[in-house]
Design an enzyme around this catalytic site. Structure first.
Site, PDB file in Angstrom:
ATOM      1  N   ILE A 696       0.604  -1.244  -0.012  1.00  0.00           N
ATOM      2  CA  ILE A 696      -0.009  -0.099  -0.174  1.00  0.00           C
ATOM      3  C   ILE A 696       0.771   1.250   0.016  1.00  0.00           C
ATOM      4  CG2 ILE A 696      -2.113  -1.157   0.918  1.00  0.00           C
ATOM      5  CD1 ILE A 696      -0.821   0.211   3.847  1.00  0.00           C
ATOM      6  N   GLY A 697       2.209   0.829  -0.015  1.00  0.00           N
ATOM      7  CA  GLY A 697       3.031   2.229   0.036  1.00  0.00           C
ATOM      8  C   GLY A 697       4.583   1.688  -0.101  1.00  0.00           C
ATOM      9  N   GLY A 699       8.394   3.848   0.144  1.00  0.00           N
ATOM     10  CA  GLY A 699       9.400   4.973   0.464  1.00  0.00           C
ATOM     11  C   GLY A 699      10.572   4.803   0.254  1.00  0.00           C
ATOM     12  N   SER A 701      12.596   4.280   3.018  1.00  0.00           N
ATOM     13  CA  SER A 701      13.141   3.175   3.973  1.00  0.00           C
ATOM     14  C   SER A 701      12.652   1.742   3.944  1.00  0.00           C
ATOM     15  CB  SER A 701      12.485   3.900   5.406  1.00  0.00           C
ATOM     16  OG  SER A 701      11.277   3.933   5.479  1.00  0.00           O
ATOM     17  N   LYS A 703       9.102  -0.901   1.904  1.00  0.00           N
ATOM     18  CA  LYS A 703       7.771  -0.912   1.652  1.00  0.00           C
ATOM     19  C   LYS A 703       6.783  -1.026   2.812  1.00  0.00           C
ATOM     20  CE  LYS A 703       8.265  -2.885  -3.113  1.00  0.00           C
ATOM     21  NZ  LYS A 703       7.981  -3.772  -3.934  1.00  0.00           N
ATOM     22  N   VAL A 704       5.495  -0.886   2.569  1.00  0.00           N
ATOM     23  CA  VAL A 704       4.618  -0.816   3.593  1.00  0.00           C
ATOM     24  C   VAL A 704       3.291  -1.927   2.921  1.00  0.00           C
ATOM     25  CG1 VAL A 704       2.687   0.147   5.157  1.00  0.00           C
ATOM     26  CG2 VAL A 704       4.802   1.349   4.527  1.00  0.00           C
ATOM     27  N   ASP A 827      12.115  14.068  10.468  1.00  0.00           N
ATOM     28  CA  ASP A 827      11.533  14.086   9.178  1.00  0.00           C
ATOM     29  C   ASP A 827      10.070  14.281   9.179  1.00  0.00           C
ATOM     30  OD1 ASP A 827      11.502  13.467   6.324  1.00  0.00           O
ATOM     31  OD2 ASP A 827      11.549  11.351   6.732  1.00  0.00           O
TER      32      ASP A 827
END
Length: 1004
Positions: A696-697, A699, A701, A703-704, A827
Site C-alpha cells: 500500500i506504500g 518510500g 526506507s 515498503k508498507v 522528518d
C-alpha cells in the site's frame, strides 16, 4: 577661601561626571523616533497607516496609540496592544524620556528582552503580555524605580524569576502567567510590600513550598498562584492578607488541613483551591463575615465532613465542592441565594434530598450532583428563572416523575438523569427540548412511549434511554434527528418495525436496541449510515435476510443474535473490521464465509441448525443429506467436486510457486518477535501477508504492506529495504543494504511512546537479513497522499484539516515537551502524518528521530542531512545541527500545505519552495491567492489565523519560531477552545473551571 574653592570644584565634578543630565528629545525628534518603529516592526494589518502626514510640531500626538503631555507635547504613552505587529523589542523607545506607559500586548514581539531595558527609566506601566518573547527575565527590570505595573504573561520566558525582582520599590501589580519559568517559586516577591496583584499562574516551577514571606504583602488584593507546582501546607502567615479579594492556589499539590483562617479575610470575593490534596472539614463557623464572597471552589481535594450552613447562606454565584468525601445533606439555605448560577457537588457522599426550593430564587445555569446518595423527588423549580443549561443528576436514588416544569426549560443543553429510580411517563414536551444535545434517561423505571415531539430536538446528538420500561413503536421522527450520534435504547419493551427513516441518520455512530420486541426486516439503505461503528439488535424478533450492504459500513461491533434472521450469511460481512461479531441463535443456513470459518468465531454462530462451517458445534443438528432426496445428493456431489477441483488448483499453484521460489525461502524458525502491546497474532501470520498485491506504500526506507489477519484485525507492516531471500511462503523481500539505524531508532522510539497522536507500534520481527515493523493500520493513509490527490478537496474540508493540524501538533508537542529525554522527529512531513478512519492524525516514521542529549543544546551535528525536500529548515542545510526548532519549521510547511492545498516543492514555484512562494504571493497579490480554492470561504478568518501560525513556524530564524506547546495553544485559540487569556490576568472575578469531571465514561 581654600575650602570654598574645594567645594566649588567638587560641585562642578559632580555635575559633569556623577549625574549627567537627561537630554529630552524635541517633538520632531520624537516623531522621527516613532517613525523608526514603523520600519522596525512588521505590520500586516497596517496599524501604522495613520502614522504619517503633516510635519508640523505635535502632529504625531494624533497618531493611533500615541499619547502626549498637553503642556510639553512630549510622548508619555504608547499603546500598540492588539496591533498584530512583529519583530524584536524596540529598545530605542527608551529614548522617549517622558514615556511612562508602554503596552505591546497581544502582538508578535519575539527574541528576548534586552538586558539594558532599565534605560526605560521613566516607565510606570509595562505590558508585554501575549507575545513570543523567550529567554530569561532580565534582572535589570527591577532597576526601573518607578515601575508600578508589569505584565509579561503568555510568553515563553524560562529559567528563574530573578532575585532582583524582590527589590521593586513601587510595584503594585506583577503578572507572569503562562510562561515556562521552571526555577524555584519566587516567594521572595513577598518583600515587595507595595504589591496589590500577584499572578504567577501556570508556570512549571520545580516543586516548591509557598514561602511564609508572601504573608508580608499586607496590601495584596489578588493572589493567583494556580498550577505552579506548589507542595506542602499553606502557611498561616497568609492570614495577615486582610485586603485579599481573590485567593487562588488551585491545581497544585498542597496538603494539610483546609485553612480555617480564610474566614477571617472578610474582603474575599473568590476562593479557588481546587485540585489539591487538602484534607479535613470546612470551618463550621465564621463564614458569615465574608459578605463579598461570590465564587467558592474547593473541588478535587480530600475534604470530609458536612457542608456548613453558614457558608451556603452567602450570596454565592458559583459553589463547587465536587470530587471530595463530603457527607450529610445539602443545606436548604443554598436555595435562598439570589446569585447562584453554578452548583457542582458531584462525586461525594451527600445524602438526603435536594433543597425543595432550589432554583426558585436563583438564576441556575448548571447543577451537577452526579454520583452521590441523594434521594427524593427532583425539585420542580430548578428552571424557574429560565436559564438552566445543564441538569446532571445521574447515579443517585432520585424517585418520582420528571417534573412537568422542566419541559418549559428551553435553554437546556445537557440532561443526565440516568441511574436513578424515576418512574412514570416522560412529559411530552420534554422530548422536544430544542437545544438539548445530550438526553440521558437510562437505568430508571420510566414508561410510556417516545413522543413524536422528539423531532423538535434538532440538536440532539446523544440519546440514551436504555434499561427502562418504555413501550410502543419507535416513531419515524427519530430519523429526523440529523445530528444524532448515539442512540441507546436497549432493554425496554419497544415493538414493531425499525423505522425506515433511521437510515437517514448519517451521523449516527452507535445504534443499540437489544432486548426489545422489535420485528420486521432491517430497512434497506442502511449502507448510507457511513459513520455507524456499533450495531446491536440482539434479542428481538427481526426476520428476513441479513442485508449484504451491512458489509459496506465501518462497523467495529455487530450483534444480531437472538432473532429470526434466515438465509445465508452475506460474504460482504468479511469486509468489516470487527472487534466483536455475534449472529448466534437465528435461523441462518448455508456455508460460513471463508474468513469466519475458524474456531476464533465459534461463539458467533452457535444456535443456527442449518449453518455449516469448519467450527465444532455447527452442522450437528442438520438433517442428514440422505433424507433430503436425490436433488440434495446431486447438489452435494457437485459441491464436493467443485471443492476438490478448487483444492487441487490451489495445491498445484502453491507447489509451483514454492518450486520457483525455493532458493529464496527463509526458515520461519529463525524469526524473532519483540512485542510492545498484547498481541492476538504471531509473526507467521504477518509473514504470510507480505505479497506484492498487499503493498500500500513505498518510500525511502522500505515498503508498507496491508495485512488482514485471521481474527479480522488489520495491521500495517513496514519492511525496511534489506538484503534477504524470499520468505518460505513466497512473500516479497528484496535485496539491498539494511538500514540498522532506522530500524533500531524506530523501535527504540515508538516502543516506549504512548500517545493518541503517535502511531502505535505493535511489534517488530527480525531475522539476520530482514526486519519488519508492525503498526496499527490507518485506513485513510497519509495526509500527503490524500491532500494532493483528486479526493483531497472533497474529503478534507477546513474543519477536518484544522483537526489534522491540531492532532499532529499535539503529537509533536508530546515528543518535544513530555518525553524524557525530548525527541526530535527530524522528518516531519505530510506523508509521515497518517489518518485513521475518522481523519484523526498520528505522527509516524521515526527512522530519523533523535533524542536531545543535553537540555537546551540540541543534538550534536549530523554527518548527513535527514529530512525531505521542501521541509528542511534553512539553518539545518549549513550547520547540520538540529533541535526541536527544525521539527517546528517542517510542521509549519505542513500547515501551509493544509491551507494552500499545494505541495512543498512544485515546478510552478520556479526556484522557490512553498514557504517562499506563499510569502511572495501574499506580498504581491494578497492572501486570497494562496488559500486553497476548495475551502469554504466562510472559514476564511480561521484559515488566515492558521496560515499566520504556519508562517511563524517557518520563520528563517529558529529563535522566532514558537515552541510546539505554544503552537498547540495558538491552534486551540483559533477555534475558541481555550478559555480567555485574560481570565487570570486583569483582576477578573469570573473564575475558570475545569471540564465536568463527572462525565468520565459518559456516552457523550
Amino acid at each position: 577661601m581654600t575650602g570654598f574653592i574645594f567645594f566649588f570644584f567638587f560641585f562642578l565634578f559632580s555635575l559633569l561626571f556623577l549625574s549627567p543630565p537627561t537630554l529630552s528629545l524635541t517633538q520632531p525628534e520624537e516623531a522621527r523616533l516613532l517613525h523608526q518603529l514603523t520600519l522596525t516592526l512588521s505590520d500586516p494589518d497596517r496599524f501604522f497607516s495613520s502614522w504619517n502626514g503633516s510635519d508640523s510640531p505635535g502632529s504625531h500626538c494624533s497618531w493611533t496609540g500615541v499619547g502626549c503631555d498637553s503642556a510639553t507635547g512630549l510622548v508619555t504613552s504608547l499603546d500598540l496592544s492588539d496591533a498584530n505587529v512583529g519583530g524584536p523589542f524596540p529598545l530605542f523607545l527608551c529614548n522617549l524620556t517622558s514615556l511612562s506607559f508602554l503596552s505591546l500586548s497581544n502582538n508578535n514581539i519575539n527574541s528576548s528582552l534586552p538586558s539594558d531595558i532599565s534605560t526605560c527609566r521613566n516607565l510606570t506601566h509595562l505590558d508585554l503580555s501575549e507575545n513570543l518573547l523567550v529567554g530569561n527575565l532580565p534582572e535589570s527590570l527591577a532597576a526601573i524605580d518607578g515601575l508600578v505595573y508589569l505584565d509579561l504573561s503568555w510568553n515563553n520566558f524560562s529559567g528563574n524569576v530573578p532575585a532582583s525582582f524582590g527589590r521593586f520599590q513601587k510595584l503594585e501589580a506583577i503578572s507572569l502567567v503562562c510562561n515556562l519559568l521552571d526555577g524555584e517559586f519566587p516567594s521572595f516577591l513577598g518583600n515587595v510590600s507595595t504589591l496589590k496583584l500577584l499572578n504567577l499562574t501556570d508556570n512549571p516551577f520545580r516543586p516548591s513550598r509557598l514561602g511564609p514571606e508572601i504573608g508580608n504583602l499586607t496590601s495584596l488584593e489578588v493572589l493567583w498562584a494556580g498550577k505552579c507546582n506548589l507542595v506542602g501546607e499553606i502557611p498561616d502567615s497568609l492570614s495577615r492578607l486582610k485586603k485579599l479579594t481573590v485567593f487562588d492556589l488551585s491545581e497544585n499539590a498542597l496538603t494539610g488541613m483546609f485553612p480555617s483562617w480564610l474566614t477571617e479575610l472578610t474582603r474575599l470575593a473568590q476562593i479557588e483551591l481546587y485540585s489539591n490534596s487538602l484534607s479535613g472539614g470546612l470551618p463550621s463557623s465564621g463564614w458569615s463575615k465574608l459578605t463579598e464572597l461570590r465564587y467558592f471552589d474547593a473541588s478535587m481535594n480530600k475534604l470530609n465532613g458536612t457542608i456548613p450552613d453558614e457558608l451556603t447562606r452567602l450570596p454565592l454565584a458559583s459553589f463547587n465542592l465536587y470530587q471530595n468525601s463530603l457527607e450529610g445533606e445539602i443545606p436548604e439555605s443554598i436555595a435562598d441565594s439570589p446569585n447562584l448560577s453554578e452548583l457542582k457537588l458531584f462525586v461525594n457522599h451527600l445524602s438526603g434530598q435536594l433543597p425543595r426550593k432550589l432554583g426558585q430564587n436563583s438564576p441556575l445555569n448548571i447543577i451537577d450532583v452526579t454520583s452521590n446518595l441523594l434521594s427524593g423527588e427532583i425539585p420542580p423549580f430548578l428552571c424557574s428563572k429560565g436559564q438552566l443549561e445543564e441538569l446532571l443528576l445521574t447515579q443517585n436514588s432520585f424517585s418520582g416523575q420528571i417534573p412537568q416544569n422542566l419541559s418549559d426549560c428551553k435553554n437546556l443543553i445537557r440532561v443526565r438523569l440516568g441511574n436513578n429510580q424515576l418512574t412514570g411517563n416522560v412529559p411530552e414536551d420534554f422530548w422536544g427540548l430544542p437545544h438539548v444535545s445530550l438526553l440521558e434517561l437510562g437505568h430508571n423505571s420510566l414508561s410510556g412511549e417516545i413522543s413524536k415531539m422528539i423531532s423538535l430536538a434538532s440538536n440532539l446528538s446523544g440519546f440514551v434511554i436504555s434499561n427502562n420500561n418504555f413501550t410502543g413503536k419507535l416513531p419515524e421522527e427519530v430519523g429526523f434527528l440529523r445530528n444524532l450520534e448515539t442512540f441507546l435504547a436497549g432493554n425496554n419493551h419497544f415493538s414493531g418495525p425499525l423505522p425506515a427513516s433511521v437510515v437517514n441518520l448519517n451521523q449516527l455512530g452507535r445504534l443499540v436496541l437489544n432486548d426489545n420486541e422489535l420485528s420486521g426486516e432491517i430497512p434497506s439503505g442502511i449502507k448510507s449510515m457511513k459513520t455507524l461503528t456499533d450495531l446491536n439488535l440482539a434479542n428481538n424478533q427481526f426476520s428476513g435476510q441479513i442485508p449484504a450492504e451491512i458489509g459496506s459500513l465501518t462497523l467495529n461491533y455487530l450483534d444480531l443474535s437472538g432473532n429470526q434472521f434466515s438465509g445465508e450469511i452475506p460474504y460482504e460481512l468479511q469486509n468489516l473490521k470487527l472487534n466483536q461479531l455475534n449472529l448466534s441463535n437465528n435461523h441462518l443456513t448455508g456455508e460460513l464465509p471463508p474468513l469466519f470459518a475458524n474456531e476464533n468465531y465459534k461463539n458467533s454462530f452457535l444456535g443456527n441448525p442449518g449453518l455449516c462451517g469448519d467450527i465444532s458445534g455447527l452442522c450437528e443438528n442438520r438433517v442428514e443429506v440422505k433424507k433430503q432426496g436425490y436433488v440434495w445428493l446431486l447438489r452435494t456431489i457437485f459441491v464436493l467436486a467443485a471443492v476438490i477441483f478448487i483444492v487441487g488448483v490451489v495445491w498445484f499453484y502453491m507447489k509451483y510457486k514454492n518450486f520457483k521460489q525455493v532458493k529464496r525461502a527463509i526458515d520461519k524458525s529463525k524469526w524473532s518477535l519483540t512485542s510492545f502491546h498484547k498481541l492476538g497474532f504471531s509473526e507467521y501470520e504477518i509473514l504470510d501477508c507480505l505479497y506484492e498485491d498487499n503493498v500500500i506504500g513505498s518510500g525511502g526506507s522500505g515498503k508498507v504492506y496491508k495485512a488482514v489477519l485471521s481474527n479480522g484485525e488489520v495491521v500495517a507492516v513496514k519492511k525496511l529495504w534489506g538484503s534477504s531471500n524470499k520468505l518460505s511462503n513466497g512473500s516479497d523481500v528484496e535485496k539491498g543494504p539494511i538500514q540498522d539505524d532506522g530500524f533500531e531508532t524506530e523501535v527504540e522510539t515508538l516502543g516506549k511512546i504512548r500517545h493518541k497522536n503517535i502511531v502505535r507500534l505493535w511489534c517488530c520481527c527480525k531475522t539476520k537479513d530482514c526486519k519488519l515493523l508492525v503498526y496499527e493500520y490507518m485506513p485513510n493513509g497519509s495526509l500527503g497522499d490524500l491532500l494532493h490527490s483528486s479526493k483531497g478537496g472533497l474529503l478534507l474540508d477546513w474543519p477536518t484539516r484544522y483537526k489534522i493540524a491540531l492532532d499532529a501538533a499535539e503529537g509533536l508537542s508530546y515528543l518535544h515537551h513530555d518525553c524524557v529525554p525530548p525527541i526530535v522527529h527530524r522528518d516531519v512531513k505530510s506523508n509521515n502524518i497518517l489518518l485513521d478512519g475518522d481523519f484523526g492524525a498520528k505522527v509516524a516514521d521515526f527512522g530519523a528521530a533523535k533524542v536531545v542529549e543535553v537540555a537546551g543544546k540540541g543534538i550534536k551535528s549530523m554527518s548527513i542531512i535527514a529530512g525531505s525536500c521542501g521541509y528542511i529548515a534553512p539553518e539545518y542545510a549549513y550547520t547540520l545541527r538540529v533541535n526541536e526548532k527544525s521539527d517546528i519549521y517542517s510542521f509549519g510547511v505542513v500547515i501551509l500545505e493544509l491551507v494552500t492545498g499545494k505541495r512543498p516543492v512544485d515546478p510552478e514555484y520556479g526556484e522557490k519552495d512553498l514557504v517562499k512562494w506563499v510569502c511572495t504571493t501574499m506580498e504581491q497579490k494578497g492572501v486570497d491567492h494562496v488559500l486553497d480554492s476548495n475551502l469554504d470561504p466562510c472559514f476564511k478568518d480561521e484559515i488566515c489565523k492558521v496560515l499566520n501560525i504556519g508562517l511563524l513556524c517557518t520563520s528563517s530564524l529558529p529563535i522566532n519560531r514558537p515552541s510546539m506547546r505554544r503552537v498547540v495553544k495558538m491552534l486551540l485559540e483559533v477555534s475558541g477552545e481555550n478559555h480567555s487569556k485574560s481570565d487570570k490576568k486583569d483582576g477578573r472575578l469570573t473564575p475558570y473551571y475545569p471540564e465536568d469531571a463527572s462525565e468520565t465514561g459518559s456516552v457523550a
